[in-house]
Design an enzyme around this catalytic site. Structure first.
Site, PDB file in Angstrom:
ATOM      1  CB  CYS A   1      62.974  55.831  -8.656  1.00 38.40           C
ATOM      2  SG  CYS A   1      63.465  54.967 -10.326  1.00 38.40           S
TER       3      CYS A   1
ATOM      4  CG  HIS B   1      64.626  65.871 -11.821  1.00 38.95           C
ATOM      5  ND1 HIS B   1      65.444  65.023 -12.774  1.00 38.95           N
ATOM      6  CD2 HIS B   1      63.875  65.168 -10.729  1.00 38.95           C
ATOM      7  CE1 HIS B   1      64.744  64.093 -12.179  1.00 38.95           C
ATOM      8  NE2 HIS B   1      64.276  64.067 -11.165  1.00 38.95           N
TER       9      HIS B   1
ATOM     10  CD  GLU C   1      68.288  57.976 -13.638  1.00 42.04           C
ATOM     11  OE1 GLU C   1      68.352  57.826 -12.660  1.00 42.04           O
ATOM     12  OE2 GLU C   1      67.325  57.658 -14.497  1.00 42.04           O
TER      13      GLU C   1
ATOM     14  CB  CYS D   1      65.335  59.796 -16.228  1.00 39.28           C
ATOM     15  SG  CYS D   1      65.247  60.455 -14.344  1.00 39.28           S
TER      16      CYS D   1
ATOM     17  N   GLY E   1      62.426  62.371 -14.207  1.00 39.67           N
ATOM     18  CA  GLY E   1      63.375  63.590 -15.047  1.00 39.67           C
ATOM     19  C   GLY E   1      62.102  64.031 -16.141  1.00 39.67           C
TER      20      GLY E   1
HETATM   21  N1  API Z   1      68.818  59.042 -10.117  1.00 36.03           N
HETATM   22  C1  API Z   1      67.829  59.477  -9.614  1.00 36.03           C
HETATM   23  C2  API Z   1      66.894  58.316  -8.799  1.00 36.03           C
HETATM   24  C3  API Z   1      66.198  57.625 -10.090  1.00 36.03           C
HETATM   25  C4  API Z   1      65.286  58.283 -10.677  1.00 36.03           C
HETATM   26  C5  API Z   1      64.927  57.868 -12.196  1.00 36.03           C
HETATM   27  N2  API Z   1      65.519  56.586 -12.593  1.00 36.03           N
HETATM   28  C6  API Z   1      63.391  57.570 -12.285  1.00 36.03           C
HETATM   29  O1  API Z   1      62.929  56.750 -13.110  1.00 36.03           O
HETATM   30  O2  API Z   1      62.995  58.720 -11.936  1.00 36.03           O
HETATM   31  C7  API Z   1      68.229  60.579  -8.416  1.00 36.03           C
HETATM   32  O3  API Z   1      69.243  60.259  -7.914  1.00 36.03           O
HETATM   33  O4  API Z   1      67.471  61.185  -7.849  1.00 36.03           O
END
Ligand code: API
Length: 280
Positions: free
Chosen positions: A75, A161, A210, A219, A222
């Site tokens: 994250c 992703h 997400e 994100c 992301g």
């Molecule tokens: N939902 C993402 C985790 C958090 C990623 C996001 N909040 C960031 O800042 O990278 C997943 O399931 O891989």
């Protein structure tokens, strides 16, 4: 027993951050889901824990749980908040902090302007490392979605992703296409879905649906995945200022050399909102 936590956010992607070095807690998916609820609980996109490292070369272990209670590999916005947290809580005096995650090591550096610079490690493109069901590496994968053909890119930032090009993020079908791709059977671990609008060679806009949460205001992984995808496909040049609904990040990526992808560097803010205690 009361558990201390800090509520934080990175561009509106918000977190409950818990120090599990000076505290103990057994976190179950049910408890995380309850705490994540924005009416019956604290409310957050992800829960982050700060834990002792498992090896001498790391300063901390950094674990991440989505609002649906599932533990995930990485994250980016959370990494910046992690760095701010361990310094504010005086768990370290360092300004360059090495943390282990389920996807590998990250290096977090607190800059003098209050922003945090994160070496996010290398992106991975091999389908089996995303993971994605595909016969070979590509930058454009053909999918069928509700009977319609779509083209998307896919890569891993430690977490999976998908990246879809759109003319205008404001009108992108995030609410419908996002969940359909997140749960697509060709992504066996599900996937985060980024909608990328390229503005010019060094600027872009992005919205992200997400995995395990839904659309967030930002994100970090992301943003890294979208910029790497744009550079690989010749649409962007490093560095890129990428603007999400919650604000902007700077992403740097030097491309691939001799088949080895360079590490992705993400720089952005990390904010503390309030300190709290909750009954365990
Ligand atoms: N939902 C993402 C985790 C958090 C990623 C996001 N909040 C960031 O800042 O990278 C997943 O399931 O891989």
């Amino acid at each position: 027993m009361m558990l201390r936590f800090t509520k934080m956010h990175g561009l509106g992607n918000d977190f409950m951050v818990i120090d599990l070095i000076t505290q103990r807690a057994r976190l179950t998916p049910e408890l995380i889901q309850r705490w994540a609820d924005r009416r019956f609980g604290i409310g957050f996109d992800q829960l982050l824990t700060v834990e002792p490292p498992r090896g001498p070369e790391m300063d901390f272990r950094y674990r991440i749980y989505n609002a649906d209670g599932g533990e995930v590999e990485n994250c980016g916005n959370g990494a910046r908040c992690f760095a701010r947290f361990v310094v504010d809580q005086q768990l370290t005096r360092k300004r360059e902090i090495r943390v282990e995650t389920a996807a590998g090591p990250l290096t977090l550096t607190l800059a003098d302007d209050g922003r945090v610079r994160v070496d996010m490690g290398q992106p991975r493109f091999e389908p089996e490392r995303i993971p994605l069901k595909a016969t070979q590496v590509a930058t454009a994968y053909e999918f069928e979605l509700n009977g319609q053909p779509i083209t998307l890119d896919a890569l891993s930032m430690g977490n999976p992703h998908a990246v879809i090009d759109v003319e205008n993020v404001d009108t992108a079908p995030v609410a419908t296409m996002g969940p359909a791709i997140e749960a697509h059977p060709r992504f066996p671990h599900r996937v985060n879905v980024g909608f990328l609008e390229v503005t010019d060679r060094h600027r872009a806009r992005l919205r992200v649906f997400e995995r395990g949460v839904g659309e967030t205001l930002a994100c970090g992984t992301g943003a890294c995945a979208a910029v790497v995808s744009g550079i690989r496909r010749g649409l962007l040049d490093t560095p890129v200022d990428i603007t999400l609904p919650g604000g902007a990040l700077t992403i740097e990526w030097a491309g691939e050399h001799n088949g080895a992808p360079a590490a992705v560097i993400m720089t952005g803010p990390a904010e503390r909102v309030f300190e709290g205690r909750i009954e365990l």
